[in-house]
Design a protein around this motif. Structure first.
Motif, short mmCIF file in Angstrom:
data_model
loop_
_atom_site.label_atom_id
_atom_site.label_comp_id
_atom_site.label_asym_id
_atom_site.label_seq_id
_atom_site.Cartn_x
_atom_site.Cartn_y
_atom_site.Cartn_z
N SER A 1 40.72 68.14 47.26
CA SER A 1 40.51 68.90 46.03
C SER A 1 41.83 69.29 45.38
O SER A 1 42.00 69.17 44.15
CB SER A 1 39.68 70.16 46.32
OG SER A 1 39.54 70.96 45.17
N GLN B 1 36.06 66.20 39.99
CA GLN B 1 35.96 65.71 41.37
C GLN B 1 36.57 66.71 42.35
O GLN B 1 36.09 66.87 43.47
CB GLN B 1 36.65 64.35 41.48
CG GLN B 1 35.84 63.20 40.90
CD GLN B 1 34.51 63.02 41.59
OE1 GLN B 1 34.41 63.01 42.82
NE2 GLN B 1 33.46 62.89 40.80
N SER C 1 36.52 69.91 42.07
CA SER C 1 35.53 70.96 42.25
C SER C 1 34.44 70.53 43.22
O SER C 1 33.95 71.32 44.03
CB SER C 1 34.93 71.35 40.90
OG SER C 1 34.00 72.40 41.04
N LYS C 2 34.05 69.27 43.15
CA LYS C 2 33.01 68.76 44.06
C LYS C 2 33.47 68.83 45.51
O LYS C 2 32.70 69.24 46.39
CB LYS C 2 32.67 67.31 43.69
CG LYS C 2 31.59 66.70 44.56
CD LYS C 2 31.32 65.26 44.18
CE LYS C 2 30.21 64.66 45.04
NZ LYS C 2 30.53 64.68 46.49
N HIS C 3 34.71 68.47 45.78
CA HIS C 3 35.21 68.53 47.16
C HIS C 3 35.33 69.99 47.63
O HIS C 3 35.04 70.28 48.80
CB HIS C 3 36.56 67.83 47.25
CG HIS C 3 36.46 66.34 47.35
ND1 HIS C 3 36.14 65.70 48.53
CD2 HIS C 3 36.61 65.37 46.43
CE1 HIS C 3 36.12 64.39 48.33
NE2 HIS C 3 36.40 64.16 47.05
N GLU D 1 33.44 72.41 46.66
CA GLU D 1 32.06 72.84 46.90
C GLU D 1 31.56 72.31 48.24
O GLU D 1 30.88 73.02 48.99
CB GLU D 1 31.16 72.35 45.76
CG GLU D 1 29.73 72.80 45.86
CD GLU D 1 29.56 74.30 45.67
OE1 GLU D 1 28.65 74.87 46.32
OE2 GLU D 1 30.33 74.88 44.90
N ASP D 2 31.88 71.05 48.54
CA ASP D 2 31.48 70.48 49.84
C ASP D 2 32.10 71.27 50.98
O ASP D 2 31.44 71.55 52.00
CB ASP D 2 31.92 69.02 49.93
CG ASP D 2 31.11 68.11 49.02
OD1 ASP D 2 30.03 68.52 48.57
OD2 ASP D 2 31.59 66.98 48.73
N ARG E 1 37.84 76.42 44.73
CA ARG E 1 36.84 76.31 43.66
C ARG E 1 37.33 77.05 42.42
O ARG E 1 37.20 76.57 41.30
CB ARG E 1 35.51 76.92 44.12
CG ARG E 1 34.75 76.09 45.13
CD ARG E 1 33.44 76.76 45.49
NE ARG E 1 32.49 76.68 44.38
CZ ARG E 1 31.75 77.69 43.95
NH1 ARG E 1 31.86 78.89 44.50
NH2 ARG E 1 30.88 77.51 42.96
#
Length: 251
Positions: free
Chosen positions: A153, A164, A166-168, A170-171, A192
């Motif tokens: 991230s 992308q 942000s997605k990592h 969140e994961d 985040r």
């Protein structure tokens, strides 16, 4: 004058209405303009009501911030101890902490050391390839998994891909929460929040930084970005909602 006299027709056969003399003589254009004005006034009042509701919601959210801080404060001492022990171990190994990309504190996990060196040397793409290979493995520990997502991230955000990134982040948060790891969940909230700042989603960023406020070792990064998010959140709200701060005298 009796009722019969009042209703006698005039010479043209029309019934005279004595009350009609007091009615305003408005043209069709005047009526249309008056109706348009009333509609605009109604819209303005509806907007003021909406802005007032928004203000109440924001105040409620601030109260939630305070309650969250109170709940999480009980765990801050343990978090600081754990983080301090990690930094002490790093120093004992002869590896002092180093900031990479302005937001990543290395060393983190030994498994990330090669990728961290790549990014520190300016090879962000090589570091992303390395982290992608790590994430495809199924034998990572929970901490390794979280840190690999967060490191990915950080790189993606640095190269200009906050979506992308942000997605990592969140994961990583999902994994940390499932493992009941307060420290790693707080760290995930930090990253985040950094993504949200880059996406100009300042209200969400502000909330993330509050949740990460007890993360030890990142206070300067946290405080600077939290203050910036708060400032931009207010400026953005005022620009979009000019009636947000109500002057009751104007209502």
């Amino acid at each position: 004058m009796d009722q019969a006299t009042k209703t006698l027709p005039d010479q043209q056969g029309r019934i005279a209405n004595p009350d009609a003399r007091s009615a305003p003589n408005l043209s069709y254009g005047d009526l249309v303009g008056t109706i348009q004005y009333l509609l605009e006034e109604r819209t303005g009042l509806e907007q003021r009501l909406f802005f007032a509701e928004r203000t109440v919601q924001e105040l409620s959210q601030q109260a939630q911030y305070a309650n969250t801080l109170a709940r999480e404060a009980q765990q801050s001492a343990a978090t600081a101890t754990i983080a301090g022990d990690q930094r002490a171990k790093a120093m004992a190994r002869g590896k002092p902490s180093t900031w990479i990309g302005g937001s990543w504190l290395a060393p983190s996990e030994p498994i990330l050391a090669p990728a961290e060196k790549m990014w520190q040397a300016g090879n962000a793409q090589g570091a992303l390839v390395a982290t992608s290979a790590l994430l495809s493995r199924h034998n990572l520990t929970m901490s390794e998994d979280v840190h690999t997502h967060l490191f990915t991230s950080a790189i993606l955000r640095a190269v200009g891909d906050p979506a992308q990134a942000s997605k990592h982040a969140e994961d990583a948060l999902v994994i940390a929460k499932e493992a009941d790891s307060y420290m790693l969940a707080s760290k995930s909230e930090l990253y985040r929040g950094l993504c949200f700042v880059q996406q100009q989603r300042y209200a969400q960023a502000q909330w993330c930084f509050v949740l990460a406020s007890h993360l030890d070792g990142y206070q300067d990064l946290l405080e600077g970005n939290r203050e910036f998010a708060e400032k931009m959140c207010l400026q953005t709200s005022d620009a979009k909602d000019p009636g947000r701060r109500l002057d009751l005298r104007s209502i």
